[in-house]
Design a protein around this motif. Structure first.
Motif, short mmCIF file in Angstrom:
data_model
loop_
_atom_site.label_atom_id
_atom_site.label_comp_id
_atom_site.label_asym_id
_atom_site.label_seq_id
_atom_site.Cartn_x
_atom_site.Cartn_y
_atom_site.Cartn_z
N GLY A 31 28.66 -7.19 28.14
CA GLY A 31 28.45 -6.08 29.07
C GLY A 31 29.14 -4.81 28.60
N VAL A 32 30.36 -4.94 28.07
CA VAL A 32 31.05 -3.76 27.53
C VAL A 32 30.28 -3.18 26.35
N VAL A 33 29.80 -4.05 25.46
CA VAL A 33 29.04 -3.58 24.30
C VAL A 33 27.74 -2.91 24.77
N LEU A 34 27.08 -3.49 25.77
CA LEU A 34 25.84 -2.91 26.28
C LEU A 34 26.08 -1.55 26.93
N THR A 35 27.18 -1.40 27.66
CA THR A 35 27.47 -0.09 28.25
C THR A 35 27.71 0.95 27.17
N LEU A 36 28.33 0.54 26.08
CA LEU A 36 28.54 1.48 24.96
C LEU A 36 27.22 1.89 24.32
N VAL A 37 26.29 0.96 24.21
CA VAL A 37 24.97 1.29 23.66
C VAL A 37 24.25 2.28 24.57
N VAL A 38 24.22 1.99 25.86
CA VAL A 38 23.53 2.87 26.80
C VAL A 38 24.17 4.25 26.82
N ALA A 39 25.50 4.29 26.81
CA ALA A 39 26.19 5.58 26.82
C ALA A 39 25.90 6.39 25.58
#
Length: 135
Positions: A110-118
């Motif tokens: 989830g942390v990695v995905l939020t970084l991608v989206v950001a």
């Protein structure tokens, strides 16, 4: 950071996300990606077990919280929340009861995905701002 049988795949995915953030993200995304990579490398090098992982996750949570305090980006709040879940899971691991490892891995992803989206949103916003800013 990533503790599963898919550790090499998780490591590669995190590294690719960090490269994307370094190339296309703004300053908060770059700092967040650097912190994630530093935590990942340190965790892999130390192999100190749950106490060392807990310390690294606490440091990463502090970095995300500091970025959220100074930045107006909402992804940092999501990253802080997910990182807090990881810290609580590591705390339980150190204290005795074992949380499901899949839940911790899901929070890491989830942390990695939020970084991608950001990173994608920052890149999109910068492109929409016009040719005055560089890609």
């Amino acid at each position: 950071m990533i503790d599963s049988t898919l550790s090499p795949a998780g490591f590669a995915a995190t590294a690719l996300v960090a490269i994307l953030a370094f190339l296309k993200g703004d300053e908060p995304e770059r700092i967040g990606a650097g912190a994630c990579l530093l935590a990942l490398f340190t965790t892999l090098l130390l192999r100190g077990g749950p106490p060392a992982q807990l310390v690294m996750d606490l440091i990463l949570l502090a970095i995300f919280a500091g970025l959220a305090w100074k930045s107006r980006r909402t992804w940092l709040l999501w990253a802080c929340g997910l990182q807090a879940v990881i810290v609580m899971g590591r705390t339980f691991t150190v204290l005795g009861p074992q949380p499901p490892q899949d839940a911790l891995n899901l929070a890491v992803w989830g942390v990695v995905l939020t970084l991608v989206v950001a990173t994608v949103l920052a890149w999109r916003d910068r492109r929409a701002a016009g040719p005055g800013r560089s890609d």
